[in-house]
Design a protein around this motif. Structure first.
Motif, PDB file in Angstrom:
ATOM      1  N   GLN A  26       0.843  -1.206   0.000  1.00  0.00           N
ATOM      2  CA  GLN A  26       0.000   0.000   0.000  1.00  0.00           C
ATOM      3  C   GLN A  26       0.868   1.242   0.000  1.00  0.00           C
ATOM      4  O   GLN A  26       1.811   1.363   0.784  1.00  0.00           O
ATOM      5  CB  GLN A  26      -0.927   0.010   1.217  1.00  0.00           C
ATOM      6  CG  GLN A  26      -2.062  -0.957   1.091  1.00  0.00           C
ATOM      7  CD  GLN A  26      -3.001  -0.906   2.282  1.00  0.00           C
ATOM      8  OE1 GLN A  26      -2.653  -0.465   3.360  1.00  0.00           O
ATOM      9  NE2 GLN A  26      -4.208  -1.396   2.077  1.00  0.00           N
ATOM     10  N   GLY A  27       0.556   2.152  -0.935  1.00  0.00           N
ATOM     11  CA  GLY A  27       1.296   3.396  -1.039  1.00  0.00           C
ATOM     12  C   GLY A  27       2.635   3.271  -1.730  1.00  0.00           C
ATOM     13  O   GLY A  27       3.398   4.230  -1.791  1.00  0.00           O
ATOM     14  N   ARG A  28       2.938   2.108  -2.239  1.00  0.00           N
ATOM     15  CA  ARG A  28       4.211   1.861  -2.925  1.00  0.00           C
ATOM     16  C   ARG A  28       3.958   1.817  -4.432  1.00  0.00           C
ATOM     17  O   ARG A  28       2.832   1.567  -4.868  1.00  0.00           O
ATOM     18  CB  ARG A  28       4.825   0.523  -2.469  1.00  0.00           C
ATOM     19  CG  ARG A  28       5.086   0.425  -0.976  1.00  0.00           C
ATOM     20  CD  ARG A  28       6.102   1.421  -0.473  1.00  0.00           C
ATOM     21  NE  ARG A  28       7.331   1.304  -1.235  1.00  0.00           N
ATOM     22  CZ  ARG A  28       8.176   2.316  -1.458  1.00  0.00           C
ATOM     23  NH1 ARG A  28       7.933   3.501  -0.976  1.00  0.00           N
ATOM     24  NH2 ARG A  28       9.269   2.114  -2.161  1.00  0.00           N
ATOM     25  N   PRO A  29       4.997   2.032  -5.240  1.00  0.00           N
ATOM     26  CA  PRO A  29       4.826   2.017  -6.701  1.00  0.00           C
ATOM     27  C   PRO A  29       4.787   0.589  -7.255  1.00  0.00           C
ATOM     28  O   PRO A  29       5.630   0.169  -8.037  1.00  0.00           O
ATOM     29  CB  PRO A  29       6.056   2.781  -7.197  1.00  0.00           C
ATOM     30  CG  PRO A  29       7.101   2.503  -6.156  1.00  0.00           C
ATOM     31  CD  PRO A  29       6.346   2.441  -4.847  1.00  0.00           C
ATOM     32  N   VAL A  30       3.786  -0.166  -6.812  1.00  0.00           N
ATOM     33  CA  VAL A  30       3.611  -1.560  -7.230  1.00  0.00           C
ATOM     34  C   VAL A  30       2.210  -1.676  -7.808  1.00  0.00           C
ATOM     35  O   VAL A  30       1.236  -1.274  -7.176  1.00  0.00           O
ATOM     36  CB  VAL A  30       3.773  -2.520  -6.027  1.00  0.00           C
ATOM     37  CG1 VAL A  30       3.492  -3.948  -6.422  1.00  0.00           C
ATOM     38  CG2 VAL A  30       5.167  -2.382  -5.418  1.00  0.00           C
ATOM     39  N   ASN A  31       2.105  -2.216  -9.026  1.00  0.00           N
ATOM     40  CA  ASN A  31       0.790  -2.318  -9.655  1.00  0.00           C
ATOM     41  C   ASN A  31       0.267  -3.763  -9.636  1.00  0.00           C
ATOM     42  O   ASN A  31       0.968  -4.683  -9.203  1.00  0.00           O
ATOM     43  CB  ASN A  31       0.818  -1.741 -11.077  1.00  0.00           C
ATOM     44  CG  ASN A  31       1.758  -2.493 -12.002  1.00  0.00           C
ATOM     45  OD1 ASN A  31       1.815  -3.719 -11.981  1.00  0.00           O
ATOM     46  ND2 ASN A  31       2.490  -1.759 -12.828  1.00  0.00           N
ATOM     47  N   ASP A  32      -0.938  -3.932 -10.129  1.00  0.00           N
ATOM     48  CA  ASP A  32      -1.581  -5.255 -10.120  1.00  0.00           C
ATOM     49  C   ASP A  32      -0.801  -6.280 -10.941  1.00  0.00           C
ATOM     50  O   ASP A  32      -0.731  -7.448 -10.562  1.00  0.00           O
ATOM     51  CB  ASP A  32      -3.020  -5.156 -10.646  1.00  0.00           C
ATOM     52  CG  ASP A  32      -3.941  -4.424  -9.685  1.00  0.00           C
ATOM     53  OD1 ASP A  32      -3.600  -4.286  -8.487  1.00  0.00           O
ATOM     54  OD2 ASP A  32      -5.017  -3.980 -10.128  1.00  0.00           O
ATOM     55  N   ASP A  33      -0.228  -5.851 -12.056  1.00  0.00           N
ATOM     56  CA  ASP A  33       0.572  -6.774 -12.868  1.00  0.00           C
ATOM     57  C   ASP A  33       1.804  -7.248 -12.115  1.00  0.00           C
ATOM     58  O   ASP A  33       2.179  -8.420 -12.204  1.00  0.00           O
ATOM     59  CB  ASP A  33       0.987  -6.118 -14.182  1.00  0.00           C
ATOM     60  CG  ASP A  33      -0.183  -5.895 -15.134  1.00  0.00           C
ATOM     61  OD1 ASP A  33      -1.230  -6.580 -14.973  1.00  0.00           O
ATOM     62  OD2 ASP A  33      -0.055  -5.047 -16.041  1.00  0.00           O
ATOM     63  N   ASP A  34       2.430  -6.342 -11.359  1.00  0.00           N
ATOM     64  CA  ASP A  34       3.583  -6.720 -10.543  1.00  0.00           C
ATOM     65  C   ASP A  34       3.192  -7.783  -9.519  1.00  0.00           C
ATOM     66  O   ASP A  34       3.915  -8.765  -9.318  1.00  0.00           O
ATOM     67  CB  ASP A  34       4.141  -5.508  -9.784  1.00  0.00           C
ATOM     68  CG  ASP A  34       4.738  -4.447 -10.685  1.00  0.00           C
ATOM     69  OD1 ASP A  34       5.247  -4.783 -11.773  1.00  0.00           O
ATOM     70  OD2 ASP A  34       4.696  -3.262 -10.286  1.00  0.00           O
ATOM     71  N   LEU A  35       2.043  -7.588  -8.889  1.00  0.00           N
ATOM     72  CA  LEU A  35       1.576  -8.546  -7.880  1.00  0.00           C
ATOM     73  C   LEU A  35       1.220  -9.888  -8.501  1.00  0.00           C
ATOM     74  O   LEU A  35       1.515 -10.944  -7.924  1.00  0.00           O
ATOM     75  CB  LEU A  35       0.384  -7.967  -7.114  1.00  0.00           C
ATOM     76  CG  LEU A  35       0.685  -6.759  -6.230  1.00  0.00           C
ATOM     77  CD1 LEU A  35      -0.602  -6.213  -5.630  1.00  0.00           C
ATOM     78  CD2 LEU A  35       1.685  -7.119  -5.141  1.00  0.00           C
ATOM     79  N   ALA A  36       0.606  -9.856  -9.670  1.00  0.00           N
ATOM     80  CA  ALA A  36       0.256 -11.108 -10.358  1.00  0.00           C
ATOM     81  C   ALA A  36       1.518 -11.886 -10.727  1.00  0.00           C
ATOM     82  O   ALA A  36       1.573 -13.115 -10.562  1.00  0.00           O
ATOM     83  CB  ALA A  36      -0.579 -10.810 -11.597  1.00  0.00           C
ATOM     84  N   LEU A  37       2.534 -11.176 -11.197  1.00  0.00           N
ATOM     85  CA  LEU A  37       3.795 -11.836 -11.547  1.00  0.00           C
ATOM     86  C   LEU A  37       4.479 -12.404 -10.308  1.00  0.00           C
ATOM     87  O   LEU A  37       5.005 -13.521 -10.337  1.00  0.00           O
ATOM     88  CB  LEU A  37       4.719 -10.851 -12.269  1.00  0.00           C
ATOM     89  CG  LEU A  37       6.052 -11.420 -12.737  1.00  0.00           C
ATOM     90  CD1 LEU A  37       5.839 -12.594 -13.692  1.00  0.00           C
ATOM     91  CD2 LEU A  37       6.875 -10.329 -13.430  1.00  0.00           C
ATOM     92  N   LEU A  38       4.443 -11.668  -9.215  1.00  0.00           N
ATOM     93  CA  LEU A  38       5.013 -12.161  -7.969  1.00  0.00           C
ATOM     94  C   LEU A  38       4.314 -13.448  -7.540  1.00  0.00           C
ATOM     95  O   LEU A  38       4.965 -14.437  -7.195  1.00  0.00           O
ATOM     96  CB  LEU A  38       4.896 -11.100  -6.871  1.00  0.00           C
ATOM     97  CG  LEU A  38       5.487 -11.502  -5.528  1.00  0.00           C
ATOM     98  CD1 LEU A  38       6.231 -10.339  -4.893  1.00  0.00           C
ATOM     99  CD2 LEU A  38       4.423 -12.012  -4.581  1.00  0.00           C
ATOM    100  N   ALA A  39       2.981 -13.465  -7.577  1.00  0.00           N
ATOM    101  CA  ALA A  39       2.226 -14.662  -7.191  1.00  0.00           C
ATOM    102  C   ALA A  39       2.559 -15.834  -8.101  1.00  0.00           C
ATOM    103  O   ALA A  39       2.681 -16.977  -7.636  1.00  0.00           O
ATOM    104  CB  ALA A  39       0.731 -14.371  -7.214  1.00  0.00           C
ATOM    105  N   GLN A  40       2.748 -15.558  -9.390  1.00  0.00           N
ATOM    106  CA  GLN A  40       3.132 -16.615 -10.332  1.00  0.00           C
ATOM    107  C   GLN A  40       4.509 -17.170  -9.978  1.00  0.00           C
ATOM    108  O   GLN A  40       4.715 -18.387  -9.978  1.00  0.00           O
ATOM    109  CB  GLN A  40       3.141 -16.070 -11.754  1.00  0.00           C
ATOM    110  CG  GLN A  40       3.566 -17.090 -12.793  1.00  0.00           C
ATOM    111  CD  GLN A  40       3.611 -16.508 -14.202  1.00  0.00           C
ATOM    112  OE1 GLN A  40       3.018 -15.472 -14.479  1.00  0.00           O
ATOM    113  NE2 GLN A  40       4.330 -17.165 -15.076  1.00  0.00           N
TER     114      GLN A  40
END
Length: 133
Positions: A26-40
């Motif tokens: 939260q509040g960091r320059p991280v987007n949904d695509d970044d999170l999806a790639l991390l989960a992958q």
């Protein structure tokens, strides 16, 4: 399958990984695509071991490395909760590790900038300047 602390099992869920990590981001320059790639990446790491069942603790451990690469502040937030940091020394030790082996130059610069803005201590500022240089 993931073996929870209670002993119950459930299928691996990328959504649960994203949900847990997004709080730290939260509040960091991280987007949904970044999170999806991390989960992958987390799922791939767990599957590469070839085990049919994995302890929930291993899921958390598998999150730490890619999160550190993605955003060191989010990593520190996640690690502080996941590893139950209870003292300033816990944070200081982890920050020292981040400084000693930054994952990449861009994140190192972001960490230095973020930490500078969060404190006004001149000693801390001098230490952070050495991180940037």
């Amino acid at each position: 399958m993931i073996i929870k602390r209670s002993g119950a099992t459930e299928p691996f869920s990328r959504e649960k990984v994203i949900s847990g990590v997004s709080k730290a981001c939260q509040g960091r320059p991280v987007n949904d695509d970044d999170l999806a790639l991390l989960a992958q990446r987390v799922e791939e790491t767990l599957r590469s071991d070839g085990q049919a069942e994995v302890e929930a603790q291993e899921v958390g451990m598998a999150i730490l490395a890619p999160l550190r690469e993605l955003d060191q502040i989010a990593y520190l937030r996640f690690a502080s909760v996941y590893r139950s940091f209870s003292t300033l020394e816990d944070f200081e030790g982890e920050i020292a590790l981040l400084r000693a082996a930054p994952s990449n130059t861009a994140n190192s610069q972001a960490v230095a900038n973020d930490l500078k803005s969060e404190t006004s201590s001149s000693n801390s500022n001098n230490a952070r300047k050495s991180l940037v240089n």
